[in-house]
Structure formats: C-alpha cells, structure tokens
Design a protein around this motif. Structure first.
Motif, PDB file in Angstrom:
ATOM      1  N   LEU A  61      25.792  20.274 -66.979  1.00  0.00           N
ATOM      2  CA  LEU A  61      26.328  21.634 -67.112  1.00  0.00           C
ATOM      3  C   LEU A  61      27.850  21.620 -67.203  1.00  0.00           C
ATOM      4  O   LEU A  61      28.514  20.863 -66.505  1.00  0.00           O
ATOM      5  N   THR A  62      28.372  22.492 -68.061  1.00  0.00           N
ATOM      6  CA  THR A  62      29.816  22.647 -68.170  1.00  0.00           C
ATOM      7  C   THR A  62      30.291  23.688 -67.151  1.00  0.00           C
ATOM      8  O   THR A  62      29.481  24.410 -66.559  1.00  0.00           O
ATOM      9  N   ILE A  63      31.592  23.789 -67.001  1.00  0.00           N
ATOM     10  CA  ILE A  63      32.151  24.819 -66.121  1.00  0.00           C
ATOM     11  C   ILE A  63      31.744  26.195 -66.635  1.00  0.00           C
ATOM     12  O   ILE A  63      31.371  27.078 -65.847  1.00  0.00           O
ATOM     13  N   ASP A  64      31.785  26.398 -67.961  1.00  0.00           N
ATOM     14  CA  ASP A  64      31.349  27.678 -68.524  1.00  0.00           C
ATOM     15  C   ASP A  64      29.901  27.975 -68.184  1.00  0.00           C
ATOM     16  O   ASP A  64      29.549  29.109 -67.865  1.00  0.00           O
ATOM     17  N   ASP A  65      29.038  26.941 -68.263  1.00  0.00           N
ATOM     18  CA  ASP A  65      27.621  27.118 -67.921  1.00  0.00           C
ATOM     19  C   ASP A  65      27.470  27.564 -66.473  1.00  0.00           C
ATOM     20  O   ASP A  65      26.737  28.507 -66.168  1.00  0.00           O
ATOM     21  N   ILE A  66      28.165  26.883 -65.579  1.00  0.00           N
ATOM     22  CA  ILE A  66      28.062  27.194 -64.147  1.00  0.00           C
ATOM     23  C   ILE A  66      28.561  28.608 -63.874  1.00  0.00           C
ATOM     24  O   ILE A  66      27.935  29.365 -63.131  1.00  0.00           O
ATOM     25  N   ALA A 103      19.257  26.978 -73.486  1.00  0.00           N
ATOM     26  CA  ALA A 103      18.817  27.454 -74.795  1.00  0.00           C
ATOM     27  C   ALA A 103      20.004  27.817 -75.676  1.00  0.00           C
ATOM     28  O   ALA A 103      19.997  27.570 -76.882  1.00  0.00           O
ATOM     29  N   ARG A 104      21.020  28.373 -75.083  1.00  0.00           N
ATOM     30  CA  ARG A 104      22.190  28.810 -75.839  1.00  0.00           C
ATOM     31  C   ARG A 104      22.934  27.641 -76.491  1.00  0.00           C
ATOM     32  O   ARG A 104      23.617  27.815 -77.485  1.00  0.00           O
ATOM     33  N   LYS A 105      22.768  26.440 -75.966  1.00  0.00           N
ATOM     34  CA  LYS A 105      23.415  25.262 -76.552  1.00  0.00           C
ATOM     35  C   LYS A 105      22.855  24.939 -77.934  1.00  0.00           C
ATOM     36  O   LYS A 105      23.568  24.422 -78.784  1.00  0.00           O
ATOM     37  N   PRO A 135      22.425  29.869 -80.551  1.00  0.00           N
ATOM     38  CA  PRO A 135      23.415  30.854 -80.107  1.00  0.00           C
ATOM     39  C   PRO A 135      22.870  32.276 -80.026  1.00  0.00           C
ATOM     40  O   PRO A 135      23.464  33.130 -79.380  1.00  0.00           O
ATOM     41  N   ASP A 136      21.708  32.525 -80.642  1.00  0.00           N
ATOM     42  CA  ASP A 136      21.095  33.847 -80.598  1.00  0.00           C
ATOM     43  C   ASP A 136      20.135  34.010 -79.421  1.00  0.00           C
ATOM     44  O   ASP A 136      19.514  35.065 -79.267  1.00  0.00           O
ATOM     45  N   ALA A 137      20.002  32.976 -78.595  1.00  0.00           N
ATOM     46  CA  ALA A 137      19.100  33.059 -77.440  1.00  0.00           C
ATOM     47  C   ALA A 137      19.547  34.199 -76.528  1.00  0.00           C
ATOM     48  O   ALA A 137      20.733  34.465 -76.378  1.00  0.00           O
ATOM     49  N   THR A 138      18.564  34.861 -75.945  1.00  0.00           N
ATOM     50  CA  THR A 138      18.851  35.950 -75.015  1.00  0.00           C
ATOM     51  C   THR A 138      18.203  35.637 -73.672  1.00  0.00           C
ATOM     52  O   THR A 138      17.304  34.792 -73.582  1.00  0.00           O
TER      53      THR A 138
END
Length: 84
Positions: free
Chosen positions: A14-19, A52-54, A57-60
């Motif tokens: 996980l990235t910082i953005d993910d966390i 999923a977003r990785k 990009p349209d994942a919700t």
C-alpha cells in the motif's frame, strides 16, 4: 474459482495515498485493522477499493462489494511467529 473477482492484497504494497484513502473511508487509523471491535466489512471494502483502483480507475466503492476474499494462509500469523 473465478479469480477475476477475488480480492487479495499485500498490506506492505500500500502507498501512503492508499492508506490515507482507507483511513478516510473507515474513519479510523489503519492500525485498527486487527482489532476485534473494528467493523471488518467496511475495512475490507476500503482495501478492495484501493486495490481495484490500481487497475481500474473507474472502480467505485459499490463495484467492489461483490468481490470474494482470498486469504493467503501461508502468511496468516507469520508476524506473530517471527516475534517469538
């Protein structure tokens, strides 16, 4: 098993953005992950969403709700065993 709709994640990837996204979605720090009083469904949905977003990009947050969870039993409890 239909592997296209199975969720598994390496927490260390996980990235910082993910966390930050996960913490915003669950309203708690990510280190609450293993605590018994932490709602698991909300945490799992947030983890599935960032994963999923990785690739999509349209994942919700709604679109990941039907994913199944794959648990790597080889790594479950590994950190506890290494701490001994």
């Amino acid at each position: 098993m239909d592997t296209d709709n199975v969720f598994s994640i390496d927490i260390e990837s996980l990235t910082i953005d993910d966390i930050e996204t996960i913490e915003e979605m669950i309203g708690a720090p990510i280190d609450k992950l293993g605590e018994p009083d932490m709602p698991k469904g909300k945490m799992l949905r947030a983890l599935a969403f960032v994963k999923a977003r990785k690739t999509d990009p349209d994942a919700t947050i709604e679109s990941v709700g039907s994913m199944r969870i794959a648990i790597d039993t080889d790594t479950v409890g590994k950190s506890e065993a290494n701490a001994s």
